[in-house]
Design an enzyme around this catalytic site. Structure first.
Site, PDB file in Angstrom:
ATOM      1  N   TYR A 150       9.251   2.303 100.926  1.00 21.99           N
ATOM      2  CA  TYR A 150       8.444   2.399  99.707  1.00 21.99           C
ATOM      3  C   TYR A 150       9.361   2.645  98.524  1.00 21.99           C
ATOM      4  O   TYR A 150      10.246   3.499  98.585  1.00 21.99           O
ATOM      5  CB  TYR A 150       7.441   3.546  99.836  1.00 21.99           C
ATOM      6  CG  TYR A 150       6.549   3.736  98.634  1.00 21.99           C
ATOM      7  CD1 TYR A 150       5.575   2.784  98.311  1.00 21.99           C
ATOM      8  CD2 TYR A 150       6.660   4.868  97.819  1.00 21.99           C
ATOM      9  CE1 TYR A 150       4.751   2.953  97.214  1.00 21.99           C
ATOM     10  CE2 TYR A 150       5.832   5.040  96.721  1.00 21.99           C
ATOM     11  CZ  TYR A 150       4.877   4.087  96.416  1.00 21.99           C
ATOM     12  OH  TYR A 150       4.056   4.266  95.323  1.00 21.99           O
ATOM     13  N   ASP A 203      17.749   3.568  97.459  1.00 17.75           N
ATOM     14  CA  ASP A 203      16.640   4.332  96.898  1.00 17.75           C
ATOM     15  C   ASP A 203      16.707   5.733  97.493  1.00 17.75           C
ATOM     16  O   ASP A 203      16.240   5.974  98.600  1.00 17.75           O
ATOM     17  CB  ASP A 203      15.308   3.646  97.220  1.00 17.75           C
ATOM     18  CG  ASP A 203      14.121   4.446  96.683  1.00 17.75           C
ATOM     19  OD1 ASP A 203      14.344   5.546  96.152  1.00 17.75           O
ATOM     20  OD2 ASP A 203      12.984   3.953  96.808  1.00 17.75           O
ATOM     21  N   LYS A 214      11.765  12.854  92.728  1.00 15.97           N
ATOM     22  CA  LYS A 214      11.439  14.040  93.529  1.00 15.97           C
ATOM     23  C   LYS A 214      12.316  15.259  93.210  1.00 15.97           C
ATOM     24  O   LYS A 214      12.109  15.862  92.165  1.00 15.97           O
ATOM     25  CB  LYS A 214      11.414  13.653  95.008  1.00 15.97           C
ATOM     26  CG  LYS A 214      10.336  12.576  95.236  1.00 15.97           C
ATOM     27  CD  LYS A 214       9.925  12.306  96.648  1.00 15.97           C
ATOM     28  CE  LYS A 214       8.637  11.499  96.667  1.00 15.97           C
ATOM     29  NZ  LYS A 214       8.761  10.098  97.035  1.00 15.97           N
TER      30      LYS A 214
HETATM   31  C1  PLP Z   1       8.256   8.820  96.325  1.00 15.58           C
HETATM   32  C2  PLP Z   1       9.132   7.653  96.395  1.00 15.58           C
HETATM   33  C3  PLP Z   1       9.166   6.690  95.377  1.00 15.58           C
HETATM   34  C4  PLP Z   1       8.192   6.692  94.229  1.00 15.58           C
HETATM   35  O1  PLP Z   1       8.326   7.805  93.416  1.00 15.58           O
HETATM   36  P1  PLP Z   1       7.093   8.208  92.434  1.00 15.58           P
HETATM   37  O2  PLP Z   1       7.641   9.363  91.672  1.00 15.58           O
HETATM   38  O3  PLP Z   1       5.951   8.546  93.338  1.00 15.58           O
HETATM   39  O4  PLP Z   1       6.796   7.046  91.586  1.00 15.58           O
HETATM   40  C5  PLP Z   1      10.107   5.682  95.456  1.00 15.58           C
HETATM   41  N1  PLP Z   1      10.961   5.608  96.485  1.00 15.58           N
HETATM   42  C6  PLP Z   1      10.951   6.503  97.484  1.00 15.58           C
HETATM   43  C7  PLP Z   1      11.932   6.384  98.591  1.00 15.58           C
HETATM   44  C8  PLP Z   1      10.029   7.546  97.488  1.00 15.58           C
HETATM   45  O5  PLP Z   1       9.990   8.393  98.509  1.00 15.58           O
END
Ligand code: PLP
Length: 427
Positions: free
Chosen positions: A144, A239, A267
């Site tokens: 994601y 990511d 995060k």
């Molecule tokens: C949570 C997450 C996102 C998205 O971040 P948001 O602040 O919810 O937009 C993107 N990549 C990874 C790996 C994530 O865990």
């Protein structure tokens, strides 16, 4: 009834907010039942609208890594607030946090702050496209990267590796530039490059996947991705929205000893405030506006309250030489002890763990990609989830999520958690 007030609040919320929530996983659709409405959090605990408390294993999906409402972070935010919430001008604070992050994270010279992980990943892809002059990119099923259009893609039919939109509103035109591969399948990535010569700008990957449950790289997966990207003039994007400042100060890239070209954050770097960021070496970052032609902007980017919360959290972690050992050890203990209890009960399962990220899959086989994660017994996970919830243990409400261990979880909370697992009666 355990969740009486939450039920009433959820009924009302649904009248004014689609599905009663501002982010879908909160609605408990996967596990069923009524989502629990929280009203406060402190240290390792959440308190719900019915005044029940829970040991929290989500920690706002990772950011509360030092525990909720840490007194040092709280005081820093309060002091900052007195000086203003938002200026829309540069501040010294932004340089301070950028300096800290670029100092401790390998392979990056500059970072641009945004307000969410979604924005970070979306902008990283734009930058990679702008830098390489190519349109397509590869992502992995089950990873994601936020909800921007080009990531909301699912496997197309048949043998085709180009994706289909997996949400109405995402156009086929957008979907055609996102190529999908299986996690841990470097051969497939190579094949996709062969079929799209000179067209692929980047490969984006969660270095330790957390959004199909916790899934670890195998067989030198990332080394191979690095080689394939180099051989084809494409960028490797890590990511690290989840793994950044969770697997160590240098994130997964340091833990795995891989040099990505662009790194995305979110995060933990916001310490609980809405923050994201993306970073790379100068040669790439200097393509961003106002220096370069790749446009990217944000009214609240680098917001002083958010920067202060993030900076204070990162400093707490950085100044504590034992921090990552401690949270990793907590996770290791949970992994080992929960596994032991489930084995004694004859409940077939697999626990995947890396550092302080872990997931329990009720599965007979190992889980190393999305299909295998989807194959786990999610009905049993849902029963387990509700049992733990009733026992005062708050897990992520889906078998496709990761547990996020915070430093506030100590022996007492571990004991409480294991006691709850012991009471789990699945028959
Ligand atoms: C949570 C997450 C996102 C998205 O971040 P948001 O602040 O919810 O937009 C993107 N990549 C990874 C790996 C994530 O865990």
């Amino acid at each position: 009834m355990l969740y009486q007030r939450s039920s009433a609040l959820f009924d009302e919320a649904q009248r004014y907010i689609p599905g009663g929530v501002n982010s879908p996983v909160r609605a408990f659709k996967s596990v069923g039942g009524v989502p629990v409405f929280m009203k406060s959090a402190k240290g390792a605990y959440l308190t719900d609208a019915d005044d029940r408390t829970y040991v929290d294993y989500i920690n706002s999906w990772g950011p509360a890594i030092v525990g909720h409402t840490h007194p040092v972070v709280l005081e820093a935010i309060q002091k900052q607030a007195e000086n203003g919430f938002s200026f829309g001008t540069p501040t010294e604070l932004e340089t301070e946090i950028a300096k800290l992050i670029t100092d401790v994270v390998p392979n990056i010279d500059k970072i641009r702050m945004v307000s969410s992980g979604t924005e970070a990943c979306m902008s990283a892809i734009r930058l990679a496209r702008g830098y390489t002059g190519r349109d397509k990119f590869i992502k992995f099923e089950g990873c994601y990267h936020g909800h921007s259009d080009s990531f909301l893609i699912q496997a197309g039919s048949g043998a085709a590796t180009f994706g289909d939109p997996n949400s109405p509103g995402v156009t086929k035109g957008t979907a055609k530039d996102t190529l999908l591969a299986r996690y841990n399948d470097a051969e497939q990535v190579e094949e996709i490059f062969r079929n799209n010569p000179g067209e692929i700008a980047a490969v984006i990957v969660e270095p330790i996947a957390g959004n199909m449950g916790c899934v670890l790289p195998e067989n030198n997966f990332h080394q191979k991705l690095r080689q394939i990207c180099d051989a084809n003039g494409a960028l490797l994007i890590f990511d690290e929205v989840m793994t950044g400042f969770r697997l160590g100060m240098g994130g997964a890239q340091e833990a795995l000893q891989i040099d990505p070209d662009i790194v995305c954050f979110g995060k933990v770097i916001g310490g609980g405030m809405p923050v994201g960021g993306f970073a790379a070496r100068n040669e790439i970052m200097d393509h961003l506006s106002p220096l370069g032609r790749v446009y990217q902007a944000g009214t609240l980017s680098g917001n002083p309250l958010a920067m202060r919360a993030g900076l204070t959290t990162l400093q707490l972690i950085k100044d504590d030489a034992d921090f990552f050992n401690r949270i990793n050890q907590t996770a290791k203990t949970l992994d080992y002890e929960i596994g032991k209890i489930l084995n004694e009960k004859g409940i077939v399962h697999k626990i995947n763990r890396y550092g302080s990220m872990m997931s329990i899959f009720f599965h007979t086989n190992k889980v190393s990609n999305f299909n295998e994660s989807a194959d786990a017994n999610h009905a049993l996970f849902n029963t387990f989830f509700h049992h733990m919830l009733a026992e005062g243990i708050y897990l992520a409400p889906s078998g496709f999520e990761t547990w996020f261990i915070s430093d506030a979880i100590k022996d007492a909370e571990i004991d409480k958690t294991l006691e709850a697992v012991r009471k789990f009666n699945f028959a």
